[in-house]
Design a protein around this motif. Sequence first.
Motif, mmCIF file in Angstrom:
data_model
loop_
_atom_site.group_PDB
_atom_site.id
_atom_site.type_symbol
_atom_site.label_atom_id
_atom_site.label_comp_id
_atom_site.label_asym_id
_atom_site.label_seq_id
_atom_site.Cartn_x
_atom_site.Cartn_y
_atom_site.Cartn_z
ATOM 1 N N MET A 66 -21.920 48.736 -6.895
ATOM 2 C CA MET A 66 -21.280 49.156 -5.375
ATOM 3 C C MET A 66 -21.992 47.884 -4.433
ATOM 4 O O MET A 66 -23.566 47.790 -4.518
ATOM 5 C CB MET A 66 -21.407 50.274 -5.534
ATOM 6 C CG MET A 66 -20.608 51.256 -5.516
ATOM 7 S SD MET A 66 -21.859 52.361 -5.176
ATOM 8 C CE MET A 66 -21.131 53.837 -6.241
ATOM 9 N N SER A 67 -21.167 47.434 -3.234
ATOM 10 C CA SER A 67 -21.890 46.560 -3.023
ATOM 11 C C SER A 67 -23.017 47.676 -1.500
ATOM 12 O O SER A 67 -22.756 48.808 -1.435
ATOM 13 C CB SER A 67 -21.020 46.275 -1.462
ATOM 14 O OG SER A 67 -20.580 47.014 -0.391
ATOM 15 N N VAL A 68 -23.646 46.855 -0.684
ATOM 16 C CA VAL A 68 -24.492 47.551 0.058
ATOM 17 C C VAL A 68 -24.482 48.778 0.616
ATOM 18 O O VAL A 68 -24.497 49.897 0.148
ATOM 19 C CB VAL A 68 -25.374 46.653 0.584
ATOM 20 C CG1 VAL A 68 -26.604 47.650 2.040
ATOM 21 C CG2 VAL A 68 -26.444 45.517 0.320
ATOM 22 N N ARG A 69 -22.891 48.154 1.633
ATOM 23 C CA ARG A 69 -22.017 49.356 2.229
ATOM 24 C C ARG A 69 -21.818 50.656 1.441
ATOM 25 O O ARG A 69 -22.107 51.208 1.971
ATOM 26 C CB ARG A 69 -20.935 48.785 3.138
ATOM 27 C CG ARG A 69 -20.125 49.824 3.647
ATOM 28 C CD ARG A 69 -18.894 48.895 4.696
ATOM 29 N NE ARG A 69 -19.115 47.624 4.504
ATOM 30 C CZ ARG A 69 -19.500 47.644 6.280
ATOM 31 N NH1 ARG A 69 -19.489 48.797 6.844
ATOM 32 N NH2 ARG A 69 -19.663 46.367 6.903
ATOM 33 N N GLU A 70 -21.181 50.348 0.016
ATOM 34 C CA GLU A 70 -21.291 51.283 -1.214
ATOM 35 C C GLU A 70 -21.948 51.853 -1.155
ATOM 36 O O GLU A 70 -21.727 53.551 -1.460
ATOM 37 C CB GLU A 70 -20.477 50.663 -2.150
ATOM 38 C CG GLU A 70 -18.531 49.799 -1.095
ATOM 39 C CD GLU A 70 -17.522 49.605 -2.332
ATOM 40 O OE1 GLU A 70 -17.109 48.862 -3.200
ATOM 41 O OE2 GLU A 70 -19.038 48.741 -3.322
ATOM 42 N N ASN A 71 -22.609 51.738 -1.250
ATOM 43 C CA ASN A 71 -24.264 52.531 -2.121
ATOM 44 C C ASN A 71 -24.447 53.320 -0.520
ATOM 45 O O ASN A 71 -24.834 54.211 -1.899
ATOM 46 C CB ASN A 71 -25.233 51.295 -1.972
ATOM 47 C CG ASN A 71 -25.539 51.149 -3.597
ATOM 48 O OD1 ASN A 71 -25.856 51.749 -4.070
ATOM 49 N ND2 ASN A 71 -25.055 49.608 -3.983
ATOM 50 N N MET A 72 -24.383 52.754 0.734
ATOM 51 C CA MET A 72 -24.264 53.668 1.409
ATOM 52 C C MET A 72 -23.662 54.202 1.889
ATOM 53 O O MET A 72 -24.566 55.980 1.996
ATOM 54 C CB MET A 72 -24.662 52.684 2.937
ATOM 55 C CG MET A 72 -26.600 52.510 2.472
ATOM 56 S SD MET A 72 -27.180 51.828 4.158
ATOM 57 C CE MET A 72 -26.669 50.114 4.708
ATOM 58 N N ALA A 73 -21.953 54.868 1.464
ATOM 59 C CA ALA A 73 -21.042 55.157 1.982
ATOM 60 C C ALA A 73 -21.218 56.773 1.369
ATOM 61 O O ALA A 73 -20.866 57.676 1.221
ATOM 62 C CB ALA A 73 -19.946 54.654 1.884
ATOM 63 N N ALA B 109 -27.778 50.377 9.683
ATOM 64 C CA ALA B 109 -27.887 48.486 8.730
ATOM 65 C C ALA B 109 -28.552 48.099 10.224
ATOM 66 O O ALA B 109 -29.702 46.777 9.866
ATOM 67 C CB ALA B 109 -26.548 48.203 9.028
ATOM 68 N N GLN B 110 -28.227 48.928 11.531
ATOM 69 C CA GLN B 110 -28.920 47.783 12.844
ATOM 70 C C GLN B 110 -30.817 48.111 12.280
ATOM 71 O O GLN B 110 -31.657 46.926 12.844
ATOM 72 C CB GLN B 110 -28.411 48.415 13.989
ATOM 73 C CG GLN B 110 -28.514 48.087 14.765
ATOM 74 C CD GLN B 110 -27.994 47.609 15.765
ATOM 75 O OE1 GLN B 110 -26.439 48.295 16.058
ATOM 76 N NE2 GLN B 110 -27.541 45.861 16.340
#
Lengths: 367, 306
Positions: free
Chosen positions: A91-98, A119-120
Motif C-alpha cells: 500500500m502507498s503511504v496514503r493507503e497505509n494511513m487511510a 502529512a503536513q
Amino acid sequence: MATVTLVDVGKNYPGDIKAVEDFNLVIEDGEFIVLVGPSGCGKSTTLRMIAGLEDITEGEISIDDRIVNRVSPKDRDIAMVFQNYALYPHMSVRENMAFSLKLRKYPKTEIEARINDVAQMLGLTDLLHRKPRALSGGQRQRVAVGRAIVRQPSVFLFDEPLSNLDAKLRVQMRVELSQLHNEINTTMIYVTHDQVEAMTMGDRIVVMNEGLIQQVADPITLYDRPVNKFVASFIGTPPMNFFDGHILAQNSSIAFLSEDGMQLQIAEQQTKKFRQLDKQKVVLGIRPEHIGSAIAENSETVGRISAVVDVVEPMGAETYVYLKSETTSFVSRVDSHKKYMVGEKIELAVAMDRAHFFDVNTDKAIL
Amino acid sequence: MEKWKERLNKRTGPWLFLSPYLVLTLIFFIYPFIYAIILAFYQTNGPKSWSFVGLENFAFVLADGDFHIAVWNTTIFALASILVQLPLSLGMALLLNSKKDRLKGVFRLILFSPYLVGQIFVGIIFSVIFMPRYGMFNRFLQEVTGWGLEKRWLENPNLVMPALIIAAMWMYVGFNMIYFLAALQNVDQNLEEAALIDGANPWQLFWAVTFPAIKPVVLFVVVMSTIGSYQLFELPYALLQNAAGVAGYGPKDSGLTIVGYLYRTAFEAGDLGTGAAIGWLLAIIIFTISFVQMKIGRGLETESVL
C-alpha cells in the motif's frame, strides 16, 4: 485522552516462565511514560498486554475506567508504532494511513482531510503516493507515526520505534516525538532499552528488570536517587562506579574503607545513618562526573583516590578516563582539555556528598 | 613443467567437476530434445524407416478428435487443481499456522505423506477405494449422505474425471499446503498485529495483509500446479487400468489426458513422429498458460478489500 491503569498485572508463559510480575502503575492522562530495561525485562510484553496483542495472565488493565482484559485490540482505542514500522508493503503511504479509517468506515472527505493534516505536520505530503520500499528509514518511521496519529487514538504505544535508525536520525526523531507529544498531548507509552531515550523523552520512567518494576520516577529523581544498584547502574552513561568495602566509624568521623585500602570520608549530612552501620559491608556508588580533578572547588566533602590510567576516551565535550586501582576498575568523566597518559598514576578527587550506598545483600540503596 | 600442470588444472578442474552433470544432461536432455524436434517432422514406420512430412503430424493431431478430448479433460483437471485443490491447501495451511500446536508437525507429516506414495500407487489404491458397493469411498458417501453406494466411478464416463480429481486432491493437497505453510510462517507478525490494531477482522486481515505477503508463493504454486496438471499421466493410467473400456484411458476416453494421448500414439500405436508433435504442442500449451499466469500474477496489484 485517557488514563491507563495496571493493577497487579502479570504474564506467565508455558513452562512457568514469568515475563511480568506484580505490575502496578497508573499512567496519567496526557503523560509520556517510558518503560525501560535490558532485553527480556518484560517491558515489551507489558506494552503488548496494554495493546491486547498478548493475553493477560493476572491482574487487570483498564483504559479510562474500562477494564480491557477481554477487549480486542481494535476496540481499545489505541494506536501502536512498531520497531520495524510494520507498514503494509503493497500500500502507498496514503493507503497505509487511510487503512484503519477505512475499516472504521469514516467518510472519504474526513479521511482525506485527516491524512493531509498529518502529512503536513510530519512533512510527508510529497511522499503520499510512494510505497514503503521507496522510503528511507526515517521516512518510514514518520509514516508509521503518521498512521498512528490519523486515528486520533486515546493512547499511543511505541515499541522501540527508534531502534532501527542510525544514531543521528535517532536523536532527531527523539526530538520530533517529544515535540509531537507537546502538540497533541495524548497519553503515550514508550518502550525502549536505551536509557538516553528514556531520560530525554519521558515525563516519568519505569525501570524494569527481570519482569519486575524497579523504580518509577521522573528522570532527574531516577538519576539522583536510584532505589537500588540496578537502577543506579542502568541509568547514566558511562554507568555508575561501584566500590566494595565497609563502614569505619572513628571518633567523630565516619569513613568508607574500600577493599584495596582506600579511605573516603563520608559527607556530614550522611554520617547519622552510617553510625550504626559500623564495620558493616556496603557498596559505594559514585557517578563518573563525581570523580575527577574539577571536583575540589565545588564540593564540601572531598575524598581522594589514586589509580592508574587504563584507557582514555575523548568524546569532545568531555573525556572518559578508565582507571584501575588494585581491585576495582572505574571511570571518571573529566574536562576534555586535560591530558592523561595511559599507565600514569594519578590522584582524583571524589565528591562524597554525591555518593550512593547500597546494601551488599539486597542491592537496595541505604537511605 | 609444474606451472603448466597447474594451469591445466585451473582450466580443466572446473569442467571435470561439472562433467557428470553435463554428460547426463547431454544424453538425457539435449539429445532427446533435438531428436524430438526433428522427429516431429517425420513419418516413422519402425525405427529405421523415416520419411519427411513437414507439418503433417501437427495438422493431424490438431484435427484429431481424441486430441480435443485429451485437451478438454486435462484442462478440466487443471482448473479443478487451481480452483478447488489449491484453496483447500491454503485453507489447511491457515489452520495449521493459526495455532502454536505441538501436533503441528505431526499433522503436517500426515497431510504431506500421500505425496510420497507416488502417482502409480495412488492410482492403484484409489481404483480399490472407488469400487462400487465395497469401496471405501462409496461406503463413506452412503454413511454421510445416504447416497452413492452403487456409483460406478471408474465406469461411468461422467464420473471418471471427478474421481480422478478426488484422487489427485488426496495426493497433492498436503504437498501444496507445505508451500503455503512455509510462506505463511514468513509473514511479518507485526504486520498482522498492526492490522489487528487498525481494526481488521480475520477476513480483511487475510486479504489486506496475509495474501499480499504470500502472493509470490501463491503464483509459484499456481504455475507449478498447472504445469503438473498438464503433464498428468500415471495417475489416471493406473487408476483406470482395470476399468471398463480401453484400459488406462477410461470409458469413452473420459480419462484421457494429453500425455496419455501422447503415450498411446507414440508407444502403443508406434507413431513416434506424431508423438513428438504432440509433445511439442503440449510444451507450447504449458508455456503459453504459464506465461499468461505470470503476467497476470505480477501485474495484479492486490488492492485492499475495501
